[in-house]
Scaffold this motif. Structure first.
Motif, PDB file in Angstrom:
ATOM      1  N   UNK A   1      80.487  28.184  53.589  1.00  0.00           N
ATOM      2  CA  UNK A   1      79.664  29.047  54.433  1.00  0.00           C
ATOM      3  C   UNK A   1      78.511  29.585  53.601  1.00  0.00           C
ATOM      4  N   UNK A   2      78.784  29.859  52.317  1.00  0.00           N
ATOM      5  CA  UNK A   2      77.745  30.168  51.337  1.00  0.00           C
ATOM      6  C   UNK A   2      78.274  29.787  49.965  1.00  0.00           C
ATOM      7  N   UNK A   3      77.360  29.475  49.061  1.00  0.00           N
ATOM      8  CA  UNK A   3      77.799  28.941  47.764  1.00  0.00           C
ATOM      9  C   UNK A   3      76.670  29.085  46.754  1.00  0.00           C
ATOM     10  N   UNK A   4      76.992  29.582  45.527  1.00  0.00           N
ATOM     11  CA  UNK A   4      76.003  29.589  44.448  1.00  0.00           C
ATOM     12  C   UNK A   4      75.823  28.164  43.943  1.00  0.00           C
ATOM     13  N   UNK A   5      74.595  27.696  43.971  1.00  0.00           N
ATOM     14  CA  UNK A   5      74.336  26.326  43.549  1.00  0.00           C
ATOM     15  C   UNK A   5      74.284  26.221  42.034  1.00  0.00           C
ATOM     16  N   UNK A   6      74.826  25.127  41.524  1.00  0.00           N
ATOM     17  CA  UNK A   6      74.803  24.819  40.098  1.00  0.00           C
ATOM     18  C   UNK A   6      74.050  23.513  39.888  1.00  0.00           C
ATOM     19  N   UNK A   7      73.511  23.374  38.702  1.00  0.00           N
ATOM     20  CA  UNK A   7      72.746  22.173  38.367  1.00  0.00           C
ATOM     21  C   UNK A   7      73.590  20.927  38.605  1.00  0.00           C
ATOM     22  N   UNK A   8      73.062  19.994  39.408  1.00  0.00           N
ATOM     23  CA  UNK A   8      73.757  18.748  39.678  1.00  0.00           C
ATOM     24  C   UNK A   8      74.629  18.754  40.920  1.00  0.00           C
ATOM     25  N   UNK A   9      74.702  19.879  41.638  1.00  0.00           N
ATOM     26  CA  UNK A   9      75.517  19.932  42.860  1.00  0.00           C
ATOM     27  C   UNK A   9      75.037  18.918  43.885  1.00  0.00           C
ATOM     28  N   UNK A  10      76.008  18.317  44.609  1.00  0.00           N
ATOM     29  CA  UNK A  10      75.705  17.393  45.705  1.00  0.00           C
ATOM     30  C   UNK A  10      75.954  18.111  47.037  1.00  0.00           C
ATOM     31  N   UNK A  11      74.949  18.089  47.903  1.00  0.00           N
ATOM     32  CA  UNK A  11      74.997  18.789  49.189  1.00  0.00           C
ATOM     33  C   UNK A  11      75.017  17.752  50.308  1.00  0.00           C
ATOM     34  N   UNK A  12      75.975  17.882  51.214  1.00  0.00           N
ATOM     35  CA  UNK A  12      76.060  16.959  52.348  1.00  0.00           C
ATOM     36  C   UNK A  12      75.683  17.693  53.621  1.00  0.00           C
TER      37      UNK A  12
END
Length: 256
Positions: free
Chosen positions: A234-245
């Motif tokens: 629902x919410x998420x802190x993004x980190x370097x290299x994260x894959x988003x679908x």
């Protein structure tokens, strides 16, 4: 490569003498300070002071260099997967009676405690050295770089805010969006910042905000949900290299 860079930075003072500090040395020193200074709550200081000799101060205090330093710190906060509270402040000051080529010190400072320095960049906002006269008891000038003052002074008509380039969203082809502190929207609607050409994506599927100096991905009530590294969020802190679908479209979040 990362190890080589780390070792180079760690021993930078052994290879640089006063008057020979390079821009990359400042960036590497700031990155090391961010990485080592986070507290038990995974929060890093928001105030950094770089001490240089007088020659290096005058040579390295251009507004363009200060912008690069701010981007470097903001990016390192994300890479280290930590947070920062308050306004980021970076100052460059002159050494007195020191044999060091470069020293960086950091501390936690409330926004109300940030020093109010006067900086006039009206003549040349991109290259003029930032000077505050009478910075010491003996009348010597102290070179000061303050983010808030730079932003205000560099505004033209109409007013604008400096946009730091911190990260990129890409779909692994030619489509990408570079962004910093502004909020961006992702989805099928053609007015989104990142348009996802996928019938499985909602018109406004998700958005990314900037909170505590981190990019936070939020699902915008999409029909099929938003996933990060194959997990629904629902919410998420993004980190370097994260894959988003999003729908059937895979995106990558990368720190610049």
């Amino acid at each position: 490569m990362k190890l080589a860079t780390t070792l180079k930075g760690r021993f930078a003072n052994f290879f640089r003498t006063r008057g020979e500090v390079a821009p990359d040395d400042l960036i590497e020193a700031l990155e090391r300070e961010v990485a080592k200074s986070k507290n038990s709550q995974n929060v890093v200081p928001n105030s950094y002071t770089i001490y240089l000799c007088e020659e290096d101060c005058y040579r390295l205090s251009a507004a363009r260099m200060i912008r690069d330093l701010y981007e470097a710190v903001e990016r390192e906060v994300i890479r280290e997967n930590c947070f920062m509270d308050g306004t980021l402040s970076i100052r460059i000051e002159k050494f007195f009676d020191s044999e060091n080529a470069l020293v960086v010190k950091s501390k936690f400072v409330a926004d109300t405690e940030l020093e109010q320095d006067t900086i006039d960049l009206a003549s040349d906002v991109l290259s003029r050295t930032l000077i505050r006269n009478g910075g010491t008891s003996d009348g010597e000038a102290t070179i000061v770089a303050d983010h808030t003052k730079i932003v205000r002074t560099m505004r033209t008509s109409p007013a604008r805010k400096i946009e730091y380039n911190l990260a990129v969203i890409t779909d692994f082809t030619t489509t990408e969006v570079v962004f910093g502190e502004r909020q961006i929207y992702l989805g099928r609607k053609d007015t989104n910042d990142f348009v996802v050409n996928d019938e499985s994506a909602s018109r406004i599927h998700a958005y990314i905000s900037y909170e505590r100096h981190r990019h936070i991905l939020h699902d915008a009530g999409s029909l099929n949900g938003t996933f990060v590294n194959k997990k629904p969020i629902s919410s998420c802190e993004l980190k370097d290299g994260d894959k988003i679908l999003i729908g059937n479209t895979l995106l990558a979040y990368k720190v610049l």
